[in-house]
Design an enzyme around this catalytic site. Sequence first.
Site, PDB file in Angstrom:
ATOM      1  N   ASN A  53      35.264 -45.749 -12.767  1.00 51.13           N
ATOM      2  CA  ASN A  53      35.000 -45.769 -14.220  1.00 51.13           C
ATOM      3  C   ASN A  53      34.496 -44.437 -14.770  1.00 51.13           C
ATOM      4  OD1 ASN A  53      32.560 -46.323 -12.807  1.00 51.13           O
ATOM      5  ND2 ASN A  53      31.682 -47.168 -14.669  1.00 51.13           N
ATOM      6  N   GLU A  70      24.535 -48.853  -5.546  1.00 49.05           N
ATOM      7  CA  GLU A  70      24.467 -48.937  -7.023  1.00 49.05           C
ATOM      8  C   GLU A  70      25.590 -49.871  -7.449  1.00 49.05           C
ATOM      9  OE1 GLU A  70      22.111 -47.615  -8.687  1.00 49.05           O
ATOM     10  OE2 GLU A  70      21.289 -46.281  -7.165  1.00 49.05           O
ATOM     11  N   CYS A 117      28.959 -49.381 -16.145  1.00 48.97           N
ATOM     12  CA  CYS A 117      28.060 -50.386 -15.559  1.00 48.97           C
ATOM     13  C   CYS A 117      26.855 -50.625 -16.450  1.00 48.97           C
ATOM     14  CB  CYS A 117      27.611 -49.935 -14.177  1.00 48.97           C
ATOM     15  SG  CYS A 117      26.879 -48.278 -14.211  1.00 48.97           S
ATOM     16  N   GLU A 119      18.765 -43.589  -7.240  1.00 51.58           N
ATOM     17  CA  GLU A 119      19.314 -42.248  -7.257  1.00 51.58           C
ATOM     18  C   GLU A 119      18.531 -41.443  -8.297  1.00 51.58           C
ATOM     19  OE1 GLU A 119      23.508 -43.138  -8.108  1.00 51.58           O
ATOM     20  OE2 GLU A 119      23.901 -42.819  -5.981  1.00 51.58           O
TER      21      GLU A 119
HETATM   22  P1  NAD Z   1      34.822 -51.314  -6.072  1.00 48.82           P
HETATM   23  O1  NAD Z   1      33.636 -51.914  -5.400  1.00 48.82           O
HETATM   24  O2  NAD Z   1      36.087 -52.063  -6.066  1.00 48.82           O
HETATM   25  O3  NAD Z   1      35.167 -49.882  -5.452  1.00 48.82           O
HETATM   26  C1  NAD Z   1      34.227 -48.826  -5.420  1.00 48.82           C
HETATM   27  C2  NAD Z   1      34.609 -47.872  -4.291  1.00 48.82           C
HETATM   28  O4  NAD Z   1      34.437 -48.551  -3.052  1.00 48.82           O
HETATM   29  C3  NAD Z   1      36.063 -47.412  -4.322  1.00 48.82           C
HETATM   30  O5  NAD Z   1      36.131 -46.068  -3.906  1.00 48.82           O
HETATM   31  C4  NAD Z   1      36.714 -48.328  -3.295  1.00 48.82           C
HETATM   32  O6  NAD Z   1      37.870 -47.784  -2.716  1.00 48.82           O
HETATM   33  C5  NAD Z   1      35.605 -48.452  -2.268  1.00 48.82           C
HETATM   34  N1  NAD Z   1      35.663 -49.616  -1.386  1.00 48.82           N
HETATM   35  C6  NAD Z   1      36.232 -50.818  -1.632  1.00 48.82           C
HETATM   36  N2  NAD Z   1      36.090 -51.617  -0.536  1.00 48.82           N
HETATM   37  C7  NAD Z   1      35.399 -50.902   0.375  1.00 48.82           C
HETATM   38  C8  NAD Z   1      34.930 -51.185   1.709  1.00 48.82           C
HETATM   39  N3  NAD Z   1      35.140 -52.360   2.293  1.00 48.82           N
HETATM   40  N4  NAD Z   1      34.251 -50.229   2.374  1.00 48.82           N
HETATM   41  C9  NAD Z   1      34.010 -49.033   1.778  1.00 48.82           C
HETATM   42  N5  NAD Z   1      34.447 -48.703   0.549  1.00 48.82           N
HETATM   43  C10 NAD Z   1      35.120 -49.632  -0.159  1.00 48.82           C
HETATM   44  O7  NAD Z   1      34.336 -50.980  -7.543  1.00 48.82           O
HETATM   45  P2  NAD Z   1      35.223 -50.414  -8.731  1.00 48.82           P
HETATM   46  O8  NAD Z   1      36.093 -51.529  -9.217  1.00 48.82           O
HETATM   47  O9  NAD Z   1      35.811 -49.130  -8.333  1.00 48.82           O
HETATM   48  O10 NAD Z   1      34.109 -50.083  -9.819  1.00 48.82           O
HETATM   49  C11 NAD Z   1      33.636 -51.006 -10.750  1.00 48.82           C
HETATM   50  C12 NAD Z   1      32.289 -51.566 -10.322  1.00 48.82           C
HETATM   51  O11 NAD Z   1      31.376 -50.491 -10.102  1.00 48.82           O
HETATM   52  C13 NAD Z   1      31.661 -52.429 -11.381  1.00 48.82           C
HETATM   53  O12 NAD Z   1      31.108 -53.566 -10.771  1.00 48.82           O
HETATM   54  C14 NAD Z   1      30.553 -51.546 -11.950  1.00 48.82           C
HETATM   55  O13 NAD Z   1      29.476 -52.235 -12.514  1.00 48.82           O
HETATM   56  C15 NAD Z   1      30.138 -50.801 -10.740  1.00 48.82           C
HETATM   57  N6  NAD Z   1      29.455 -49.568 -11.102  1.00 48.82           N
HETATM   58  C16 NAD Z   1      28.114 -49.475 -10.872  1.00 48.82           C
HETATM   59  C17 NAD Z   1      27.426 -48.332 -11.233  1.00 48.82           C
HETATM   60  C18 NAD Z   1      25.950 -48.181 -10.989  1.00 48.82           C
HETATM   61  O14 NAD Z   1      25.460 -47.070 -11.083  1.00 48.82           O
HETATM   62  N7  NAD Z   1      25.229 -49.245 -10.675  1.00 48.82           N
HETATM   63  C19 NAD Z   1      28.123 -47.268 -11.832  1.00 48.82           C
HETATM   64  C20 NAD Z   1      29.494 -47.411 -12.055  1.00 48.82           C
HETATM   65  C21 NAD Z   1      30.161 -48.559 -11.682  1.00 48.82           C
END
Ligand code: NAD
Length: 480
Positions: free
Chosen positions: A150, A248, A282, A461
């Site tokens: 995002n 996060e 997020c 963080e």
């Molecule tokens: P996601 O969990 O699908 O993917 C995030 C990352 O993790 C990607 O690079 C993905 O390839 C990787 N990943 C997926 N499965 C994995 C595994 N088994 N092992 C290691 N890596 C793996 O999330 P997304 O759809 O890319 O992002 C959206 C989510 O992120 C939303 O839930 C949003 O709230 C959250 N988010 C949180 C913050 C925060 O600071 N708390 C900031 C931005 C986004």
Amino acid sequence: MQKLANYIDGELIAPLSGNYIDNYNPAEGRVYSMLPDSGTEDVRVAVDAATRAFPAWSAMPVDKRSALLLKIADLIDRDLDKLVRAESTDSGKPLAQARRLDIPRAAANMRFFATGAIHFSSEAHVTGSDAVNYTLRTPVGVAGCISPWNLPLYLFTWKIAPALAAGCTVVAKPSELTPMTAFLFSQLCIEAGLPKGVLNIVHGLGNKAGQGIVEHPHVSAISFTGGTVTGKRIASTAAPMLKKLSLELGGKNPNVIFADCDFDKALETTIESSFSNQGEICLCGSRIFVERAIYERFLEQLIKRTRSLVVGDPLEEKTNIGALISGAHMKKVLGYITLAREEGGEVLTGGKPVKLSGRCQMGYFVEPAIIAGLGPDCRTNQEEIFGPVVTVMPFDTEEEVIAAANSTNYGLSATVWTENLKRAHRVAAHLKSGIIWVNCWLFRDLRTPFGGMKQSGVGREGGWEALRFFTEAKNVCVRL
Ligand code: NAD
């Protein structure tokens, strides 16, 4: 078609399997480049390179490490226009937002931690006249940094900058949905003269390349930002290996608006906190609670302002709302609109797919939606939608709204609007969120701790917290 490369041991290289994944332009709904489909073997090569690079990088005087990271920040500034266009094309976000927020913040992240590391210090404890204890902080080794789609370069640099500044070497994986700016970043690292193996970027799918990083026994710490389900999966692998872990995760953030607020400011900022980046932040305030005395008036104005937002081609300056990240995500968001209706909600505006003409006719566009008539406990108000969808609920008392705001499993951020100073502090203290904004939203001092409570994550963080995460504290007790 352009094929992106992994950045391993200072070189841009193809994945060992020779396989690639389609990379979509969400505004056009079509493939425009390809990224490496890396596997555990690519990760192994990257971790070996990072392990070899660690002794020299961690021993390098901090001002020299800092200078290299500052040089990368300068190169980001130099390439601002190119990176802005790349980020917008890769993610569907409005160009104007990438220019205002994403790319400048990526440069700021690099500068903040490059200079922060110079000022980082550790503690000493004098035990009367018996002993002096001091804390040595040493980098944890090879760090794994995994980031979402995002805010691609923004969150990628938010992790790797403190890791590198602290003296760790890094194996990083950007999201497979938005690999482009991390790829361009690897070119900047080469140009800046970052020693080989210090930063390695392995592109690919989460359950292959990402999981490979988490599982690798020589990766000592994992810094992850993404969804809660993924975070739990990562924890289930990393925790038994006793790795340091920072998670996060998702949010379902309340935006609490009291009748004594600055109405216009609350309204304008609510438009931003609801729909910035298509609601794909997020920290977006997706549950809006409005005190009953101003509920009707606020809602009427909110609908009017929302209808004036331009959903359109992300590359056009007038666009407020660009494309959602993927067809699958668009389906999920629209599915929640259907669910909201099934749960008895009324969609007051928006919520339909938008069909644009020209190059964007196949893009993933959705009208920003406002839903009313739902209670705080239904699924629409409990689950993260991560799109341009908000619910609006009236409330009567402070106690009632605090309970409703705290009623989800998440606890990432919250926003409070009131001109009553005592109330602002009181409510902030009772909200179960890692970050609380009073009369503002998204404003960040990078020195402050950032992170979530409950299912929104573990760890913090930002500022010293990040530098502490990427270092190991060792106490040395010297008996006098
Ligand atoms: P996601 O969990 O699908 O993917 C995030 C990352 O993790 C990607 O690079 C993905 O390839 C990787 N990943 C997926 N499965 C994995 C595994 N088994 N092992 C290691 N890596 C793996 O999330 P997304 O759809 O890319 O992002 C959206 C989510 O992120 C939303 O839930 C949003 O709230 C959250 N988010 C949180 C913050 C925060 O600071 N708390 C900031 C931005 C986004």
